[in-house]
Motif scaffolding. Structure first.
Motif, mmCIF file in Angstrom:
data_model
loop_
_atom_site.group_PDB
_atom_site.id
_atom_site.type_symbol
_atom_site.label_atom_id
_atom_site.label_comp_id
_atom_site.label_asym_id
_atom_site.label_seq_id
_atom_site.Cartn_x
_atom_site.Cartn_y
_atom_site.Cartn_z
ATOM 1 N N LYS A 1 46.749 -13.742 -18.088
ATOM 2 C CA LYS A 1 47.816 -15.108 -18.164
ATOM 3 C C LYS A 1 47.726 -15.485 -19.283
ATOM 4 C CE LYS A 1 48.416 -14.669 -13.456
ATOM 5 N NZ LYS A 1 49.576 -13.716 -12.424
ATOM 6 N N GLY A 2 47.462 -15.501 -20.563
ATOM 7 C CA GLY A 2 47.219 -16.359 -21.597
ATOM 8 C C GLY A 2 46.019 -17.238 -21.798
ATOM 9 N N GLY A 3 44.994 -16.960 -21.109
ATOM 10 C CA GLY A 3 43.921 -18.310 -21.669
ATOM 11 C C GLY A 3 42.894 -17.046 -22.152
ATOM 12 N N SER A 4 41.892 -17.873 -23.223
ATOM 13 C CA SER A 4 40.928 -17.122 -23.805
ATOM 14 C C SER A 4 39.216 -17.325 -22.972
ATOM 15 C CB SER A 4 40.839 -17.430 -24.705
ATOM 16 O OG SER A 4 40.633 -19.106 -25.057
ATOM 17 N N ILE A 5 38.337 -16.422 -23.487
ATOM 18 C CA ILE A 5 37.177 -16.486 -22.276
ATOM 19 C C ILE A 5 36.672 -15.777 -23.611
ATOM 20 C CG2 ILE A 5 35.016 -15.016 -21.549
ATOM 21 C CD1 ILE A 5 37.771 -14.767 -19.455
ATOM 22 N N VAL A 6 35.601 -17.662 -23.630
ATOM 23 C CA VAL A 6 34.990 -18.438 -24.817
ATOM 24 C C VAL A 6 33.150 -18.068 -24.969
ATOM 25 C CG1 VAL A 6 37.127 -19.932 -25.694
ATOM 26 C CG2 VAL A 6 34.954 -20.466 -23.968
ATOM 27 N N LYS B 1 42.467 -23.238 -19.724
ATOM 28 C CA LYS B 1 43.431 -22.881 -21.128
ATOM 29 C C LYS B 1 42.062 -22.136 -21.294
ATOM 30 C CE LYS B 1 47.552 -23.579 -21.990
ATOM 31 N NZ LYS B 1 47.987 -23.874 -20.934
ATOM 32 N N THR B 2 41.149 -22.151 -21.469
ATOM 33 C CA THR B 2 39.397 -21.707 -21.983
ATOM 34 C C THR B 2 38.639 -21.279 -20.872
ATOM 35 O OG1 THR B 2 38.987 -23.775 -22.508
ATOM 36 C CG2 THR B 2 39.566 -22.354 -24.385
ATOM 37 N N VAL C 1 36.877 -24.099 -17.960
ATOM 38 C CA VAL C 1 36.283 -23.388 -15.949
ATOM 39 C C VAL C 1 35.006 -22.756 -16.960
ATOM 40 C CG1 VAL C 1 38.366 -23.763 -15.359
ATOM 41 C CG2 VAL C 1 38.228 -21.762 -15.984
ATOM 42 N N LEU C 2 33.912 -23.066 -15.761
ATOM 43 C CA LEU C 2 33.101 -21.894 -15.758
ATOM 44 C C LEU C 2 33.279 -21.403 -14.580
ATOM 45 C CD1 LEU C 2 30.408 -20.360 -16.866
ATOM 46 C CD2 LEU C 2 29.001 -22.783 -15.698
ATOM 47 N N ALA D 1 43.564 -20.060 -11.583
ATOM 48 C CA ALA D 1 42.642 -20.975 -12.959
ATOM 49 C C ALA D 1 43.695 -21.694 -13.779
ATOM 50 C CB ALA D 1 41.539 -20.883 -13.615
ATOM 51 N N ALA D 2 44.233 -19.450 -14.218
ATOM 52 C CA ALA D 2 45.157 -19.866 -15.359
ATOM 53 C C ALA D 2 47.214 -21.046 -15.210
ATOM 54 C CB ALA D 2 45.726 -18.379 -15.701
#
Lengths: 290, 404
Positions: B217-222, B190-191, B248-249, B183-184
């Motif tokens: 990998k630099g993404g954030s989990i919202v 990104k989120t 993404v979910l 994904a990343a």
């Protein structure tokens, strides 16, 4: 906004709980029996709608009418075969019979249609927005049909002769029969209406959560029963209130506290209600006859 | 009273029958021992291991054949059966594959294992299929040192119970890691939000690894929401997630739950790309409206449109035998049986220790990739990322362990 959205989620599941709770409460009100097979009528209703839409190709509303009718008949048959012979027996015998009927229905369905969950046909698609609130048509349909049926039921109970007979039998079966009310027929009608409502509840539930399996009614039926007890078992407005409280409490807990605490909080409400008012929120206090 | 007497009679009958059965087995064993003196030694130290002397090798299969997870068990066991039919036996003996149902339940799985070892006297176990029963079987098998391969049990702890426990699939955390990296890096998202089943080790394992890797990998989990086993309503959690509007979910769970969540994702108007794990395999069989899962990605053990001749050969034979397209569970069942047969052949015996030793040194090419085992007895192999396009699974990318 999020809060109103969550409130709608709660109303949606709550109104289905209410529909099913009505069946529990009506039957209890009239024959003082906790009909555990009621949960499985939900499942039967879902299967009927499933087959009628998929195999016979009928539209949803005709399928719902079919499920209502067939489940009403099933309810009457169950009452005649399993409960009527035990009407004078101790209450515990009837209760155990109800559990037996429930297990019977589940297993007959498991053997006939396999235990694998089946996908439920897509009933209605899409969303609409009111301001920034987003409502799916499924939710709107669920709440709409439930409210309609509840109003209809209130009218039947309050305004018709059958309703009057039902109220009379639930108050005092002996006196009602002395006044010339056909008690057996009234009880049959009560079972028919209760089971029909459960079938519609099942269809709406399956439209929102589109998987049908032979055991889907067990947990759902239990929760609807708890809703009936919270509202005050035997009371029709109580069942509606109890169902809505359950639904909203579930969805709010999941949204704002933790999904892990949902069942604890829902059943916690039950305990608190029973401690404060043992007959339920809208239940009447019945004096023990000595 | 009548019932009691009937029960007593039945029990007595069973005792008599089993006694006869035992003596029958005993004599035939002695007869055989007289003929082949060399094999008796082997027979004495491997406790009660009669299979060395009979002309069949027995392998026990355990998996859910009824209940919610039936589709997995049936497919995995069909795959294993196919590999066994294809093999013409091992060590010049026929292989008999005995399958028992665990209903996806821990207790049933342990009972099935005991029955296999005590009554059927199997040389090796293929199973169980889902993670929790697999762990239960692993604990039991570790005590007897019975060679065991779970074709599809992905929970990390399964192989830690004994040196004799292997798996044909990769682990939960590995799946979470791969799909997060995908994904990343590949999708450049990104989120992300995660909704997972807090009652399932499988789901938790995937979810945690996804979170860690995606953030690395630099993404954030919202959004990080959970639900429990009996839940059918996920709208509250999904409404919370929808308000964060993630790219993404990630839904690490089995197909029947995925079908329910996918429907409600649409109901709450959440427009994220759906990501899943190997539990998604077969999801199209329980989703009535294919548009709900259109465009979703999930990682899997193999892809039917892989051009590798080994894969194509397997698909053709499976279709001939069972009349349906094999899914990843069938492929892993096939590979698990292949691993066991290969190990028995290499060991030259069905002696438990020798087979376990041979399994550790496995190096074969199979349907789900070329398989070697690491020190934890987990396979080192590649991962296929599939995308659902027009209701079909399409191979999107193949990630090698070195890419991560």
């Amino acid at each position: 906004m999020n809060f109103i959205q969550q409130l709608i989620n709660g109303l949606s599941i709550g109104s289905v709980y209410a529909l099913v709770a009505l069946g529990y409460t009506m039957v209890y009100g009239i024959v003082k029996l906790i009909n555990f097979a009621h949960g499985d009528i939900i499942m039967v209703g879902s299967y009927i709608v499933l087959f009628s839409m998929k195999s016979a190709g009928f539209p949803f509303w005709i399928s719902i009418l079919g499920a209502f009718t067939l489940c009403a008949i099933l309810g009457v048959v169950i009452e005649r075969v399993a409960y009527k012979p035990l009407r004078q027996a101790p209450r515990i015998s009837a209760l155990i019979t109800a559990i037996g009927v429930s297990i019977l229905i589940q297993n007959v369905f498991m053997l006939s249609f396999k235990p694998d969950p089946r996908p439920f046909p897509n009933v209605i698609d899409g969303n609409f927005g009111i301001g920034s609130i987003n409502v799916s048509y499924t939710t709107a349909l669920t709440i709409g049909i439930s409210v309609l049926l509840m109003i209809l039921l209130q009218l039947i109970v309050k305004k018709t002769k059958v309703g009057k007979a039902m109220r009379a039998v639930s108050e005092d079966e002996g006196a009602a029969s002395l006044m010339g009310i056909n008690v057996n027929r009234t009880i049959s009608i009560t079972f028919a209406i209760g089971s029909g409502l459960a079938a519609v509840g099942g269809a709406l539930y399956s439209a929102a959560y589109p998987l049908v399996d032979p055991f889907m009614g067990a947990m759902f039926g239990l929760k609807a029963f708890v809703a009936a007890v919270i509202g005050g078992i035997g009371s029709i407005p109580g069942a509606i209130l109890g169902g809505l409280i359950m639904g909203i409490a579930e969805s709010m807990t999941k949204a704002y506290i933790s999904s892990q605490l949902t069942d604890i909080i829902v059943f916690g409400i039950l305990i608190v209600v029973l401690l404060v008012k043992p007959s339920g929120i809208m239940g009447k206090n019945v004096k023990e006859k000595v | 009273m009548k019932l009691k007497r009937l029960a007593a009679l039945l029990t007595a009958g069973i005792f008599v029958l089993s006694a006869v059965g035992c003596t029958g087995g005993e004599t035939s064993k002695d007869d055989l021992n007289a003929d082949s003196g060399t094999q008796t030694e082997n027979n004495n130290d491997g406790n009660n291991n009669t299979s060395d002397n009979s002309d069949t090798i027995k392998i026990g299969g355990i998996g859910p054949l009824t209940g919610e997870l039936a589709m997995y068990g049936t497919n995995a066991m069909n795959g294993a059966q196919l590999a066994i039919n294809e093999s013409d036996g091992a060590l010049g003996k026929k292989i008999e594959f005995i399958i028992l149902d665990d209903k996806g339940d821990i207790t049933e799985a342990t009972n099935a294992y005991n029955k296999h070892v005590n009554n059927n006297e199997v040389s090796a176990i293929i199973g169980a299929v889902t993670s929790q029963p697999s762990a239960a079987v692993a604990v039991a098998a570790a005590k007897d040192n019975t060679p065991m391969i779970t074709p599809t049990g992905t929970a990390i702890d399964i192989t830690t119970y004994g040196e004799n426990v292997f798996r044909a699939c990769y682990t939960d955390p590995f799946q979470g890691k791969v799909i997060a990296a995908f994904a990343a890096s590949s999708l450049e998202k990104k989120t992300a939000a995660v909704i997972y089943n807090k009652d399932s080790d499988y789901s938790i394992g995937c979810a945690e690894a996804f979170k860690t890797t995606f953030e690395e990998k630099g993404g954030s989990i919202v959004g990080y929401e959970s639900y429990s086993n009996s839940d059918k309503d996920f709208k509250s959690q999904l409404t919370n997630i929808a308000s964060k509007n993630p790219d993404v979910l990630f839904i690490p769970d089995y197909y029947s739950v995925v079908a329910l969540i996918a429907k409600q994702v649409k109901d709450v108007n959440l427009k994220a790309v759906l990501l899943g794990t190997d539990g998604w395999d077969s999801v199209h069989s329980v989703v009535e409206d294919p548009s709900l899962i259109e465009g979703a990605f999930f990682c899997n053990h193999y892809s039917p449109d892989d051009t590798d001749p080994e894969v194509q050969n397997f698909i053709t034979k499976y279709k001939e035998t069972y009349g349906s397209e094999p899914n990843a569970f069938a492929a892993l069942g096939y590979d698990a049986a292949k691993l066991i047969i290969n190990a028995i052949e290499t060991a030259g015996t069905t002696d438990k220790e020798a087979v376990v030793e041979a399994l550790k040194n496995t190096d074969i090419s199979a349907v789900t990739g070329s398989i070697k085992f690491d020190e934890e007895r987990n396979p080192i192999k590649s991962v296929s990322i599939l995308q659902i396009q027009n209701g079909q699974y399409k191979m999107y990318e193949k990630l090698n362990p070195s890419d991560l």
